[in-house]
Motif scaffolding. Structure first.
Motif, PDB file in Angstrom:
ATOM      1  N   ASN A 167       0.798  -1.224   0.000  1.00  0.00           N
ATOM      2  CA  ASN A 167       0.000   0.000   0.000  1.00  0.00           C
ATOM      3  C   ASN A 167       0.833   1.277   0.000  1.00  0.00           C
ATOM      4  O   ASN A 167       0.273   2.369   0.118  1.00  0.00           O
ATOM      5  N   LEU A 168       2.143   1.138  -0.165  1.00  0.00           N
ATOM      6  CA  LEU A 168       2.984   2.331  -0.290  1.00  0.00           C
ATOM      7  C   LEU A 168       2.729   3.049  -1.609  1.00  0.00           C
ATOM      8  O   LEU A 168       2.844   4.272  -1.690  1.00  0.00           O
ATOM      9  N   ARG A 169       2.416   2.262  -2.641  1.00  0.00           N
ATOM     10  CA  ARG A 169       2.230   2.842  -3.976  1.00  0.00           C
ATOM     11  C   ARG A 169       0.809   2.616  -4.471  1.00  0.00           C
ATOM     12  O   ARG A 169       0.202   1.588  -4.173  1.00  0.00           O
ATOM     13  N   LYS A 170       0.326   3.548  -5.235  1.00  0.00           N
ATOM     14  CA  LYS A 170      -0.956   3.391  -5.890  1.00  0.00           C
ATOM     15  C   LYS A 170      -0.788   2.474  -7.101  1.00  0.00           C
ATOM     16  O   LYS A 170       0.320   2.332  -7.610  1.00  0.00           O
ATOM     17  N   PRO A 171      -1.861   1.836  -7.553  1.00  0.00           N
ATOM     18  CA  PRO A 171      -1.748   0.976  -8.739  1.00  0.00           C
ATOM     19  C   PRO A 171      -1.133   1.726  -9.919  1.00  0.00           C
ATOM     20  O   PRO A 171      -1.553   2.840 -10.240  1.00  0.00           O
ATOM     21  N   GLY A 172      -0.128   1.117 -10.526  1.00  0.00           N
ATOM     22  CA  GLY A 172       0.524   1.744 -11.669  1.00  0.00           C
ATOM     23  C   GLY A 172       1.757   2.545 -11.321  1.00  0.00           C
ATOM     24  O   GLY A 172       2.576   2.849 -12.192  1.00  0.00           O
ATOM     25  N   GLU A 173       1.900   2.922 -10.043  1.00  0.00           N
ATOM     26  CA  GLU A 173       3.087   3.672  -9.621  1.00  0.00           C
ATOM     27  C   GLU A 173       4.306   2.759  -9.563  1.00  0.00           C
ATOM     28  O   GLU A 173       4.186   1.589  -9.203  1.00  0.00           O
ATOM     29  N   GLU A 174       5.467   3.315  -9.894  1.00  0.00           N
ATOM     30  CA  GLU A 174       6.704   2.536  -9.833  1.00  0.00           C
ATOM     31  C   GLU A 174       7.755   3.190  -8.946  1.00  0.00           C
ATOM     32  O   GLU A 174       8.863   2.680  -8.833  1.00  0.00           O
ATOM     33  N   VAL A 175       7.414   4.316  -8.328  1.00  0.00           N
ATOM     34  CA  VAL A 175       8.372   4.997  -7.456  1.00  0.00           C
ATOM     35  C   VAL A 175       8.473   4.249  -6.126  1.00  0.00           C
ATOM     36  O   VAL A 175       7.514   3.605  -5.677  1.00  0.00           O
ATOM     37  N   TYR A 176       9.651   4.334  -5.495  1.00  0.00           N
ATOM     38  CA  TYR A 176       9.851   3.705  -4.191  1.00  0.00           C
ATOM     39  C   TYR A 176       9.653   4.748  -3.092  1.00  0.00           C
ATOM     40  O   TYR A 176      10.006   5.926  -3.249  1.00  0.00           O
ATOM     41  N   LYS A 177       9.070   4.302  -1.991  1.00  0.00           N
ATOM     42  CA  LYS A 177       8.809   5.169  -0.851  1.00  0.00           C
ATOM     43  C   LYS A 177       9.322   4.503   0.418  1.00  0.00           C
ATOM     44  O   LYS A 177       9.539   3.286   0.453  1.00  0.00           O
ATOM     45  N   ILE A 178       9.506   5.294   1.457  1.00  0.00           N
ATOM     46  CA  ILE A 178       9.999   4.769   2.729  1.00  0.00           C
ATOM     47  C   ILE A 178       8.856   4.061   3.459  1.00  0.00           C
ATOM     48  O   ILE A 178       7.832   4.676   3.750  1.00  0.00           O
ATOM     49  N   PRO A 179       8.997   2.764   3.754  1.00  0.00           N
ATOM     50  CA  PRO A 179       7.940   2.074   4.509  1.00  0.00           C
ATOM     51  C   PRO A 179       7.919   2.536   5.962  1.00  0.00           C
ATOM     52  O   PRO A 179       8.962   2.854   6.540  1.00  0.00           O
ATOM     53  N   ALA A 180       6.736   2.567   6.536  1.00  0.00           N
ATOM     54  CA  ALA A 180       6.589   2.985   7.934  1.00  0.00           C
ATOM     55  C   ALA A 180       5.480   2.173   8.585  1.00  0.00           C
ATOM     56  O   ALA A 180       4.563   1.695   7.916  1.00  0.00           O
ATOM     57  N   GLY A 181       5.585   2.014   9.888  1.00  0.00           N
ATOM     58  CA  GLY A 181       4.585   1.248  10.615  1.00  0.00           C
ATOM     59  C   GLY A 181       5.051  -0.160  10.902  1.00  0.00           C
ATOM     60  O   GLY A 181       5.910  -0.698  10.186  1.00  0.00           O
ATOM     61  N   GLY A 182       4.502  -0.777  11.935  1.00  0.00           N
ATOM     62  CA  GLY A 182       4.892  -2.133  12.293  1.00  0.00           C
ATOM     63  C   GLY A 182       6.380  -2.210  12.591  1.00  0.00           C
ATOM     64  O   GLY A 182       6.986  -1.264  13.122  1.00  0.00           O
ATOM     65  N   LEU A 183       6.989  -3.319  12.240  1.00  0.00           N
ATOM     66  CA  LEU A 183       8.421  -3.484  12.483  1.00  0.00           C
ATOM     67  C   LEU A 183       9.279  -2.705  11.505  1.00  0.00           C
ATOM     68  O   LEU A 183      10.509  -2.662  11.663  1.00  0.00           O
ATOM     69  N   PHE A 184       8.658  -2.066  10.499  1.00  0.00           N
ATOM     70  CA  PHE A 184       9.433  -1.188   9.624  1.00  0.00           C
ATOM     71  C   PHE A 184       9.958   0.038  10.377  1.00  0.00           C
ATOM     72  O   PHE A 184      10.847   0.724   9.884  1.00  0.00           O
ATOM     73  N   GLU A 185       9.419   0.296  11.547  1.00  0.00           N
ATOM     74  CA  GLU A 185       9.963   1.374  12.372  1.00  0.00           C
ATOM     75  C   GLU A 185      11.346   1.013  12.915  1.00  0.00           C
ATOM     76  O   GLU A 185      12.100   1.890  13.336  1.00  0.00           O
ATOM     77  N   TYR A 186      11.694  -0.270  12.871  1.00  0.00           N
ATOM     78  CA  TYR A 186      12.954  -0.738  13.450  1.00  0.00           C
ATOM     79  C   TYR A 186      13.904  -1.357  12.430  1.00  0.00           C
ATOM     80  O   TYR A 186      15.119  -1.304  12.603  1.00  0.00           O
ATOM     81  N   VAL A 187      13.339  -1.983  11.379  1.00  0.00           N
ATOM     82  CA  VAL A 187      14.191  -2.644  10.380  1.00  0.00           C
ATOM     83  C   VAL A 187      13.646  -2.383   8.975  1.00  0.00           C
ATOM     84  O   VAL A 187      12.439  -2.209   8.785  1.00  0.00           O
ATOM     85  N   SER A 188      14.533  -2.404   7.987  1.00  0.00           N
ATOM     86  CA  SER A 188      14.130  -2.204   6.594  1.00  0.00           C
ATOM     87  C   SER A 188      13.504  -3.468   6.002  1.00  0.00           C
ATOM     88  O   SER A 188      12.696  -3.386   5.085  1.00  0.00           O
ATOM     89  N   GLY A 189      13.893  -4.629   6.511  1.00  0.00           N
ATOM     90  CA  GLY A 189      13.394  -5.896   5.982  1.00  0.00           C
ATOM     91  C   GLY A 189      12.424  -6.566   6.934  1.00  0.00           C
ATOM     92  O   GLY A 189      12.589  -7.759   7.249  1.00  0.00           O
ATOM     93  N   ALA A 190      11.388  -5.856   7.372  1.00  0.00           N
ATOM     94  CA  ALA A 190      10.434  -6.430   8.331  1.00  0.00           C
ATOM     95  C   ALA A 190       9.742  -7.654   7.763  1.00  0.00           C
ATOM     96  O   ALA A 190       9.494  -8.635   8.484  1.00  0.00           O
ATOM     97  N   ASN A 191       9.411  -7.641   6.478  1.00  0.00           N
ATOM     98  CA  ASN A 191       8.775  -8.808   5.855  1.00  0.00           C
ATOM     99  C   ASN A 191       9.710 -10.009   5.867  1.00  0.00           C
ATOM    100  O   ASN A 191       9.288 -11.150   6.106  1.00  0.00           O
ATOM    101  N   TYR A 192      10.997  -9.776   5.628  1.00  0.00           N
ATOM    102  CA  TYR A 192      11.973 -10.868   5.652  1.00  0.00           C
ATOM    103  C   TYR A 192      12.198 -11.372   7.073  1.00  0.00           C
ATOM    104  O   TYR A 192      12.337 -12.576   7.293  1.00  0.00           O
ATOM    105  N   LEU A 193      12.238 -10.469   8.032  1.00  0.00           N
ATOM    106  CA  LEU A 193      12.392 -10.874   9.431  1.00  0.00           C
ATOM    107  C   LEU A 193      11.242 -11.788   9.846  1.00  0.00           C
ATOM    108  O   LEU A 193      11.455 -12.822  10.493  1.00  0.00           O
ATOM    109  N   GLY A 194      10.024 -11.422   9.456  1.00  0.00           N
ATOM    110  CA  GLY A 194       8.870 -12.249   9.793  1.00  0.00           C
ATOM    111  C   GLY A 194       8.987 -13.649   9.229  1.00  0.00           C
ATOM    112  O   GLY A 194       8.712 -14.631   9.924  1.00  0.00           O
TER     113      GLY A 194
END
Length: 252
Positions: A167-194
């Motif tokens: 949900n960082l990007r709208k459909p069709g968007e290709e730009v990268y944004k800084i993830p925030a919320g959950g464990l992304f407040e502590y690590v860049s790879g929260a999905n990988y940590l999980g």
């Protein structure tokens, strides 16, 4: 069905060695898909949703077929453990793959991932159903309870983190944004940590070499990817949070 113990051992040690090889081989570059895609991209590409669906499916389908063809009422604990494995891959096959907004995959990467999922699905299913020796008290053991708790905590972290990224990007968007919320407040790879927590929890719950080998492989494969994601964010965004780590909160 007979337990092919030697085959289980060979596949397990082979998985560990493959993971370590990947860790060394990709210490400076990452597998070429997603944001780490090389330029120009490979000629043969597969849409992300189709690629994820096809490559993850064998890890769900093979254990299910093994369970359907070898059901024994006395092995409920084994089916609960293998069922947890299948829950993960059901989510990856029918939920994550259909919702992802990722870039197209190189065909070779998809085929390699599908081959691995086929081998791993067979390894985990065959070992639990035909080789593992669990007594009636195993489901009351602290390893079983702690392992499954870690598994489902890790799965929840993984799913929630994927939701944030999606949900960082709208459909069709290709730009990268800084993830925030959950464990992304502590690590860049929260999905990988999980996901890493999931599979080490599964290894504890089954207390088996095949599950441990998969956990080690996962750490070797997606652990470095978390590091390179972290470096990507730092290079792309000057205001990237300074205290955020790559994979392990407050540590790395």
């Amino acid at each position: 069905m007979h337990c092919y113990g030697d085959l289980v051992s060979y596949l397990s040690y082979g998985m560990i060695l493959t993971g370590l090889w990947h860790l060394v081989h990709h210490r400076t570059t990452q597998t070429s898909y997603g944001r780490h895609m090389g330029f120009p991209p490979p000629a043969r590409m597969v849409p992300a949703r189709l690629a994820w669906f096809l490559q993850e499916m064998p890890a769900l389908l093979i254990p299910l077929l093994l369970m359907l063809t070898s059901y024994k009422p006395s092995s409920v604990g084994k089916y609960q453990l293998l069922g947890s494995f299948c829950v993960h891959y059901f989510q990856r096959t029918f939920v994550y793959s259909l919702l992802t907004r990722g870039k197209p995959f190189p065909l070779g990467v998809m085929v390699a991932a599908g081959f691995f999922c086929s081998l791993n699905g067979f390894l985990q299913g065959h070992y639990l159903l035909h080789c593992a020796q669990f007594d009636d008290e195993w489901s009351a053991d602290y390893r079983y309870k702690t392992g499954l708790l870690l598994f489902y905590i890790g799965m929840a972290i993984n799913i929630h983190s994927d939701y944030i990224l999606r949900n960082l990007r709208k459909p069709g968007e290709e730009v990268y944004k800084i993830p925030a919320g959950g464990l992304f407040e502590y690590v860049s790879g929260a999905n990988y940590l999980g996901e890493i927590v999931e599979w080490f929890g599964y290894a504890v719950a089954t207390w088996s070499l095949p599950a441990l080998s998969f956990a080690v492989f996962s750490l070797c494969f997606i652990g470095p990817r978390a590091y390179y994601h972290h470096r990507f964010y730092q290079e792309q965004f000057k205001d990237y949070p300074k205290l955020r780590k790559a994979l392990i909160p407050f540590v790395f």
